[in-house]
Motif scaffolding. Structure first.
Motif, short mmCIF file in Angstrom:
data_model
loop_
_atom_site.label_atom_id
_atom_site.label_comp_id
_atom_site.label_asym_id
_atom_site.label_seq_id
_atom_site.Cartn_x
_atom_site.Cartn_y
_atom_site.Cartn_z
N LEU A 63 4.27 47.69 -81.52
CA LEU A 63 3.05 47.45 -82.29
C LEU A 63 3.14 48.07 -83.68
CD1 LEU A 63 0.29 47.94 -79.57
CD2 LEU A 63 1.41 45.83 -80.32
N GLY A 64 3.88 49.18 -83.79
CA GLY A 64 4.04 49.83 -85.08
C GLY A 64 4.72 48.95 -86.12
N GLU A 65 5.53 48.00 -85.64
CA GLU A 65 6.20 47.08 -86.56
C GLU A 65 5.23 46.07 -87.16
OE1 GLU A 65 10.26 47.20 -83.79
OE2 GLU A 65 9.07 45.38 -83.94
N LEU A 66 4.07 45.91 -86.53
CA LEU A 66 3.08 44.92 -86.98
C LEU A 66 1.85 45.57 -87.59
CD1 LEU A 66 3.19 42.65 -83.78
CD2 LEU A 66 4.30 42.17 -85.98
N ASN A 67 1.59 46.80 -87.19
CA ASN A 67 0.33 47.44 -87.54
C ASN A 67 0.16 47.59 -89.06
OD1 ASN A 67 -2.10 48.54 -86.73
ND2 ASN A 67 -1.25 50.57 -86.28
N TYR A 68 -1.02 47.30 -89.53
CA TYR A 68 -1.39 47.42 -90.95
C TYR A 68 -0.63 46.46 -91.87
CZ TYR A 68 -3.71 51.70 -89.43
OH TYR A 68 -4.50 52.60 -88.77
N ARG A 69 0.03 45.46 -91.27
CA ARG A 69 0.78 44.51 -92.10
C ARG A 69 -0.09 43.31 -92.44
NH1 ARG A 69 6.34 44.82 -91.02
NH2 ARG A 69 6.64 43.61 -92.92
N ASN A 70 0.18 42.75 -93.62
CA ASN A 70 -0.34 41.41 -93.92
C ASN A 70 0.71 40.46 -93.39
OD1 ASN A 70 -0.99 38.94 -94.95
ND2 ASN A 70 -1.40 39.65 -97.02
N LEU A 71 0.42 39.80 -92.28
CA LEU A 71 1.43 38.99 -91.60
C LEU A 71 1.85 37.78 -92.44
CD1 LEU A 71 0.07 39.14 -87.94
CD2 LEU A 71 1.68 40.67 -89.09
N ASP A 72 1.02 37.39 -93.39
CA ASP A 72 1.40 36.29 -94.30
C ASP A 72 2.60 36.69 -95.16
OD1 ASP A 72 -0.83 35.09 -93.26
OD2 ASP A 72 -1.98 35.07 -95.14
N GLU A 73 2.83 37.99 -95.30
CA GLU A 73 3.90 38.48 -96.17
C GLU A 73 5.14 38.89 -95.39
OE1 GLU A 73 2.03 41.65 -98.28
OE2 GLU A 73 0.92 40.29 -99.64
N VAL A 74 5.12 38.73 -94.08
CA VAL A 74 6.28 39.08 -93.26
C VAL A 74 7.22 37.87 -93.24
CG1 VAL A 74 7.05 39.71 -90.94
CG2 VAL A 74 4.91 40.68 -91.86
N PRO A 75 8.44 38.03 -93.76
CA PRO A 75 9.33 36.87 -93.90
C PRO A 75 9.54 36.06 -92.63
CG PRO A 75 10.21 38.74 -95.11
CD PRO A 75 9.02 39.25 -94.35
N GLU A 76 9.67 36.72 -91.48
CA GLU A 76 9.95 35.94 -90.25
C GLU A 76 8.75 35.11 -89.80
OE1 GLU A 76 10.06 39.81 -87.61
OE2 GLU A 76 10.13 38.05 -86.31
N PHE A 77 7.57 35.38 -90.35
CA PHE A 77 6.39 34.60 -89.98
C PHE A 77 6.00 33.60 -91.08
CE2 PHE A 77 4.98 38.71 -87.64
CZ PHE A 77 5.80 38.40 -86.56
N ALA A 78 6.85 33.43 -92.06
CA ALA A 78 6.51 32.54 -93.18
C ALA A 78 6.19 31.14 -92.68
CB ALA A 78 7.69 32.50 -94.16
#
Ligand SMILES: Nc1nc2c(c(=O)[nH]1)N=C([C@H](O)[C@H](O)COP(=O)(O)OP(=O)(O)OP(=O)(O)O)CN2
Length: 132
Positions: A63-78
């Motif tokens: 969860l720490g890898e995702l927490n507080y992230r803007n998922l729109d800016e995570v390359p693997e979720f583009a």
């Protein structure tokens, strides 16, 4: 079948594409309570499904890898709608990798499956279930 559940939570931001969505097409925040349920038909040599402490730690690490992230800016979720269902699979697959790598202990290699459930509110949640 025996099961053990551990819980964590994440806070993320994301936006969705598609006419099925309304305001959620805009960037918005979400807080998910995350349940990881580990299953097996027979207990291990220590008479447990999986060590609760290790399972809690490894869920927190995932969860720490995702927490507080803007998922729109995570390359693997583009270009991907990071829906509740999709995130449940991401988390389940990452936990499965940890099980296979031995991070949850040798006994955990005998686990049969895992289900990850993300609660987006007290009235709505989504799950992904897979074998190990
Ligand atoms: N099956 C799913 N449906 C929806 C998800 C999801 O992850 N899986 N997510 C959302 C929204 O992100 C969030 O729940 C906000 O809800 P809401 O504002 O109700 O969603 P919409 O923008 O679609 O608004 P509507 O008024 O329902 O059109 C939504 N659904």
């Amino acid at each position: 079948m025996f099961s053990v559940n551990v819980r964590g939570h994440i806070m993320v931001a994301h936006s969705f594409r598609g006419e099925v969505f309304g305001p959620a097409q805009q960037l918005h925040g979400a807080t998910f309570v995350v349940d990881a349920t580990f299953r097996r038909a027979e207990l291990d040599a220590d008479n447990i499904v999986v060590d609760i402490g290790l399972a809690t730690e490894e869920l927190a690490a995932v969860l720490g890898e995702l927490n507080y992230r803007n998922l729109d800016e995570v390359p693997e979720f583009a270009g991907i709608n990071t829906s509740t269902e999709f995130l449940a699979k991401v988390i389940a697959d990452r936990l499965a990798d940890k099980v296979h790598a031995g991070a949850l202990g040798e006994g955990a290699r005998g686990l049969a499956g895992i289900t990850v459930t993300l609660h987006e509110s007290h009235v709505a949640w989504a799950s992904y279930e897979r074998s190990l």
